[in-house]
Write a protein that holds these residues in place. Sequence first.
Motif, short mmCIF file in Angstrom:
data_model
loop_
_atom_site.label_atom_id
_atom_site.label_comp_id
_atom_site.label_asym_id
_atom_site.label_seq_id
_atom_site.Cartn_x
_atom_site.Cartn_y
_atom_site.Cartn_z
N ILE A 1 0.87 -1.18 0.00
CA ILE A 1 0.00 0.00 0.00
C ILE A 1 0.90 1.23 0.00
CG2 ILE A 1 -1.83 1.22 1.23
CD1 ILE A 1 -2.63 -1.53 0.15
N THR A 2 0.90 1.97 -1.11
CA THR A 2 1.86 3.07 -1.27
C THR A 2 1.17 4.30 -1.88
OG1 THR A 2 2.52 2.15 -3.41
CG2 THR A 2 3.88 1.58 -1.49
N GLU B 1 5.25 -0.12 2.92
CA GLU B 1 4.20 0.83 3.30
C GLU B 1 4.73 1.87 4.29
OE1 GLU B 1 -0.19 0.89 5.48
OE2 GLU B 1 0.59 -0.98 4.64
N SER C 1 -2.86 0.99 6.77
CA SER C 1 -3.66 -0.10 6.24
C SER C 1 -3.81 -1.21 7.28
CB SER C 1 -3.01 -0.67 4.97
OG SER C 1 -1.92 -1.52 5.31
N ASP D 1 2.23 6.16 -5.36
CA ASP D 1 1.21 6.11 -6.40
C ASP D 1 0.92 7.51 -6.94
OD1 ASP D 1 1.05 3.39 -5.95
OD2 ASP D 1 -0.85 3.48 -4.84
#
Length: 505
Positions: free
Chosen positions: A60-61, A305, A281, A65
């Motif tokens: 999850i970045t 992350e 997250s 992104d």
Amino acid sequence: MSNRRTLVVLRLTLAALACFAAAGWSAFTAAQQPNILVLIADDLGTETLAAYGFGQPTAITPTLDALARDGLLIRDFWAQPTCSPTRAAVMTGRYAFRTGVRTVLGADWAGLGVSEPLQKPQSASKEIDFSPLGPLPEGQNLTLLSLSGSLDGNAPPSPDGPSLDEYMLPRALKDLSTPYSTGAFGKWHLGTTANGLQRHPNLAGFDHFSGYLFGGPDSPFAWHHIVNGELSASYGYADQRTVDDAADWINTRNDEPWFAWVSFANPHTPVHLPPTGLLPSDAGNLDPDAVAIDNTQPYFLAQIEAMDTLIGQLLGRIPQDVLENTYIIFFGDNGTVEWDDPPSPRDRNKVKATPYEGGVNVPLIVSGPGIPAAQEKRVIGHVVDLFATIIELAGGDVTELVHAETRLDSVSLSDVLLDSDATGPRSWAFAEQSLGPSSHDLIRNEAYKLIVDRNSDAEEFYHLAVDPHETNPLAMDELSDSERRNYDDLKRIYTELLASEAIAR
């Protein structure tokens, strides 16, 4: 600053950069030299980031992104397969067979006067670490093996590191007509007794260094920290201190242009659960004690992350007007290590420290003034090219700065970054792999790749355009005419390249 607010600031900043691109770059440079922020992830292949679109699962970045959506994402970009050679290539603009930094540098704890490891806090997460040969017993850390005596004289020979005679990137930026203020933070991994050890970052041209000298912190939670040659014990979380120190330094630069080299420990082993405050997250719900040799991937992705969260923190702490005049260059120093259980379809036997794409194909994401937003390009390039690229983005001329007798390998990618239609100056890329007895050279063009075993002269030849994961080497005695032309061309370039060092001498 909250993660949500940081992302809002980042999106507004990147939108402003797109406006500068539309307005024209020349007017912007006339007003002020740009700052340059380099962010290095440790052991990060392209399969780990959702922005590259082929690995599963990915971390999850949101910060990366956003950079990829609003900046330029480059595919087919190479690093060296291990960390010290990549860092030396960026800093010198020269290949390893010229600098001598062909493999990882060892940890000279005796040279630092350190005889015992630090004890991490009892509240710190469990760690699992690995050597190139496999898992280490619980409680052992790869960086500390030479300190504990666990290597028993079996460590492979370590290079001397880049010579002090090498003309390195921070020195070049200080030699510009308007000199840059230069700072390096986090992992260094280029200092040895031969080149100044803990003073090497400063001797290389950095005004300020705050970080750790070897392949990683002793532990992510307790490590020997160096500030401008002075050693002390540090506790907390290594990447958090890296970001805090970098932000503090950047925010005291006033109006002078600056170059910040920010090198993260993550997601390098030891595998661990980062502080949960860095994990917005569900990764924050992982059991810190459940990390194990056969259960590394969720924690590895959590480390990525956490790094992403910290990059967001760093960008959020830089004033917006300063950030609008800053190039942000994010890349990985080599591919993912096999022990992290790389996301599918990456073959864990063809990753970090190997000559395959999983070892050398790394992310490169760039944003900044004059760079058109929301672009992806396939560009044949190598980390060695960042030397000339950064100098040109800073307004310098490599041919004027680097001595004419120095054999420079770096080719600027600035046109690729600033011109939507530019495709890149290179038709081939070259890298070198060496770890223990394994030693290979590798060279590619747009569609094909040749790997040469330096010990046996054995060769592997791949058609990357149809076999990007190198599952089916081409049979050398069955090559088509097109395949034979590409092989001959790569072999010729490779032979001439190696001969150039003998000519230069």
